[in-house]
Design an enzyme around this catalytic site. Structure first.
Site, PDB file in Angstrom:
ATOM      1  CD  GLU A  92      -4.047   5.703  10.557  1.00 48.69           C
ATOM      2  OE1 GLU A  92      -4.705   4.993  10.123  1.00 48.69           O
ATOM      3  OE2 GLU A  92      -3.297   6.704   9.831  1.00 48.69           O
ATOM      4  CG  ASP A  93      -2.031   1.463  10.226  1.00 46.95           C
ATOM      5  OD1 ASP A  93      -3.058   1.692  11.151  1.00 46.95           O
ATOM      6  OD2 ASP A  93      -2.027   1.761   8.957  1.00 46.95           O
ATOM      7  CG  HIS A 119       0.979   6.937   4.086  1.00 39.83           C
ATOM      8  ND1 HIS A 119       1.325   6.219   2.978  1.00 39.83           N
ATOM      9  CD2 HIS A 119      -0.335   6.874   4.274  1.00 39.83           C
ATOM     10  CE1 HIS A 119       0.496   5.340   2.626  1.00 39.83           C
ATOM     11  NE2 HIS A 119      -0.520   5.472   3.432  1.00 39.83           N
ATOM     12  CG  HIS A 165      -1.682   1.278   1.244  1.00 35.44           C
ATOM     13  ND1 HIS A 165      -2.817   1.665   0.467  1.00 35.44           N
ATOM     14  CD2 HIS A 165      -1.752   2.165   2.394  1.00 35.44           C
ATOM     15  CE1 HIS A 165      -3.084   3.010   0.699  1.00 35.44           C
ATOM     16  NE2 HIS A 165      -2.337   3.240   2.056  1.00 35.44           N
ATOM     17  CG  ASP A 195      -3.955   6.663   2.116  1.00 30.75           C
ATOM     18  OD1 ASP A 195      -3.537   5.576   2.313  1.00 30.75           O
ATOM     19  OD2 ASP A 195      -5.319   6.866   2.694  1.00 30.75           O
TER      20      ASP A 195
END
Length: 690
Positions: A121-122, A117, A93, A182
């Site tokens: 967050e992940d 990016h 991704h 995205d």
């Protein structure tokens, strides 16, 4: 989030011009983990980042790729073990998002942040680690794209995430560039989601992301997003459009012959130009099929002419309009007047002898790059430029009016629902106008904005006291719609208790105005303090009304009276006429009644003024309604030493009020000063003789 493409075969043909000749486009959706990492040892980079580097070097030959390699290694190692819902490694991704931006010409910092990016967050990677390894700029962009925690915001997480991204975009537009890429990759791989979730994501994309792509000028992303949303939200119409395009794909395309004719014309004229045929994307074909009915061959595409210089664009236009029959109604010059999203081109349409009409777009290659990639093609728009102050303030050439408005009004929308509704309303406006303020400044407003919107854009909450406006020098109501290039002067009341009327909401187009008006109305449910009641029945002073004042008629024993229609005062030039009962009525010589009296054969009588200075006059005051206006006008009259004989106030019409005063002046010479004093009362815009 990962999936198979909704319709990869159909959308692979949407933007063929983005592919570089001699280089195959890497399809990351079809790569497995083995192909991605490669069989080599850990010290060798996989082929995937090589494709990104190749695309990046095509736009930036001297770019330093070492930072991209370091970013890829961090992203791959931190996402290792994570899988998308399609079963692909998660690293596919960020690689796909980065490749999209690389093909659009994004600079190295954007691509570095794009690779990273989702790490904060992940994964376990922290923002401080990103900052320490890659610097403040990359960390700021990564933080801007990172979603807020759903556990903290609940149902408000999505609108608050967009608010966070938009505020960050105000400081660095590259945040939104990454978000758009995205979303495009997520939309391409939406097929494994539940239909209801597909529809929800597609609606947000339609209402928010596509308008943002349009405003930032990233047409390459916008058109593909439109087609993907179209396929999800309108599958039947999408299939009909796909079948319509397929039915014409095998036929001889008349645009190819027209393009060849254009090449010949330009070659003979000595103009170096590249002539291409650009197929329309699905949504574009669907739109024109609804307006034109049955489509013909040239309707499925347009001719694109690329030249080197701006002057060449107009040279091409001249040759086209000379050698073909132009359709004048289709001509638009977006070079002299660019769109608010940076777009520049000449648009025209020409009729050819075969009976076809072909649309033609003419632009330079630099214009073409900006038209496709928008702000992405500008490189780093935040580098320190010439003329920056000593504090190294960064130059921002991409901060348009709509973004400034959005950043302003979102501060007064603490409620996520209000922000979400206002954001969609703001982005639904597809055109901007520029109006000029009375002080020489400008206001950027959405098309359809009213004087109310201009008032709140210029004065903020002080616009609650707006009582009127002049547009291009002429008085108009606050509900009047403004046009591009108008000059607007806004009139504000001095009374702090003044406030907006409830019907202002029906004329406000900008979220800033609507939020401010709604907030004031909620805080003041009873409305503003009511204006002082105006007397309905005229008050009179016996012996003055209907009298002749100091006018004398050259007719012995005649009763003289001043006409109420024009109320003459010394030293007005006057004329007298004998009316029924033998009385003499005195008019100003320019009064319309004078001509009527003469046409009726009334006897004319010479009239002159006595030496006494006092007189009576009737004045009409035009004003905007506001509290205490009548009291302020009466006080202004009294300060001039003038006596009010009678006064009437008509019911307001469109917030305008008409006052009529019959006054007894101690001296006619005070009349000019009296009228000036009345005009100076806030809300009064005109005072004149009856």
């Amino acid at each position: 989030m990962s999936a198979e493409a909704t319709n990869p075969e159909a959308h692979a043909e949407v933007r063929p011009e983005l592919r570089r000749r001699g280089r195959t486009r890497l399809d990351l959706r079809r790569l497995g983990r083995a192909a991605l990492l490669g069989p080599a040892s850990r010290d060798r980079l996989p082929d995937a980042i090589g494709h990104v580097a190749e695309a990046h070097r095509a736009h930036h030959p001297d770019a330093d790729l070492s930072i991209l390699r370091r970013a890829y290694l961090l992203a791959e190692s931190s996402h290792r073990g994570q899988m998308r819902k399609s079963g692909e490694p998660y690293i596919t991704h960020p690689l796909a998002v980065t490749l999209i931006l690389a093909e659009l010409g994004a600079e190295t910092t954007t691509l570095t942040a794009s690779l990273l990016h989702d790490t904060v967050e992940d994964t376990e990677v922290t923002l401080d680690q990103v900052r320490a390894e890659f610097g403040d700029e990359v960390a700021f962009i990564v933080d801007g794209v990172t979603k807020v925690e759903k556990i903290d915001y609940g149902a408000a997480a999505e609108p608050e995430t967009f608010r966070k991204m938009l505020v960050a975009t105000g400081n660095d537009v590259r945040v939104m560039s990454i978000k758009l890429a995205d979303r495009l990759h997520n939309m391409r791989t939406l097929g494994v989601m539940r239909p209801e979730k597909q529809a929800r994501i597609a609606k947000v994309t339609r209402d928010v992301l596509i308008p943002l792509a349009e405003r930032l000028g990233v047409q390459a992303l916008k058109t593909e997003l439109e087609d993907l949303v179209f396929a999800i939200l309108h599958p039947e119409e999408y299939e009909r459009t796909r079948a319509l395009i397929a039915s014409h794909a095998g036929a001889d395309d008349p645009l190819l012959a027209i393009a060849e004719s254009v090449r010949t014309v330009l070659r003979d004229a000595g103009i170096a130009a590249e002539v291409l045929v650009r197929p329309r994307h699905f949504v574009s074909v669907h739109r024109i099929s609804r307006t034109r009915g049955e489509l013909r061959g040239p309707d499925f595409g347009r001719i694109l002419v690329l030249v080197g210089e701006n002057a060449d664009c107009y040279a091409v236009l001249g040759e086209l309009h000379t050698c073909f029959t132009p359709v004048i109604s289709e001509f638009k010059d977006f070079i002299a007047v660019p769109k608010f999203n940076l777009y520049q081109s000449l648009h025209t349409a020409v009729a050819v002898p075969e009976g076809y009409v072909a649309e033609v777009i003419v632009r330079t290659r630099q214009m073409h790059r900006v038209a496709e990639a928008g702000v992405v093609a500008l490189g780093n728009p935040y580098a320190t430029g010439e003329g920056a102050d000593s504090e190294d303030e960064r130059v921002d050439p991409t901060r348009p009016g709509w973004l400034s408005r959005l950043l302003d009004w979102q501060q007064s929308a603490p409620d996520p629902d209000t922000f979400w509704t206002g954001l969609r309303a703001e982005l639904a406006q597809d055109r901007e106008i520029t109006v000029y303020r009375a002080d020489g400044g400008t206001l950027a407003l959405p098309a359809g904005a009213s004087c109310i919107d201009a008032a709140y854009a210029q004065h903020g909450e002080a616009a609650h006291g707006c009582i009127g406006a002049r547009v291009n020098g002429r008085l108009t109501s606050l509900s009047a719609t403004l046009s591009d290039g108008d000059t607007v002067q806004l009139l504000l009341a001095q009374d702090a208790s003044s406030g907006p009327a409830a019907d202002w909401l029906g004329h406000a187009r900008t979220p800033a105005a609507r939020i401010a008006i709604s907030g004031w109305l909620q805080a003041h449910p009873d409305g503003p303090v009511p204006a002082t009641a105006a007397p309905r029945a005229p008050l009179s002073v016996p012996g003055l009304r209907g009298g002749g004042g100091n006018a004398v008629a050259d007719l012995p024993d005649a009763h003289v009276r001043l006409a109420g229609c024009c109320t003459p005062v010394p030293p007005d030039a006057v004329a007298g006429f004998v009316v029924r009962g033998g009385a003499v009525t005195v008019h100003r010589v320019h009064c319309p009644a004078v001509a009527q009296m003469r046409s009726l054969g009334r006897t004319s009588v010479a009239v002159h003024w006595r030496a006494t200075a006092d007189c009576r006059v009737t004045l009409l005051a035009e004003s905007f309604g506001r509290p205490h206006l009548l009291a302020d006008l009466t006080e202004a009259i009294a300060r001039q030493g003038v006596e009010v004989v009678s006064a009437t106030v008509e019911p307001p019409v469109e917030q305008r009020v008409r006052h009529s005063y019959t006054l007894h002046l101690p001296d006619a010479s005070v009349l000019p000063a009296l009228m000036r004093a009345m005009r100076d009362v806030p809300g009064v815009y005109d005072v004149g003789r009856a």
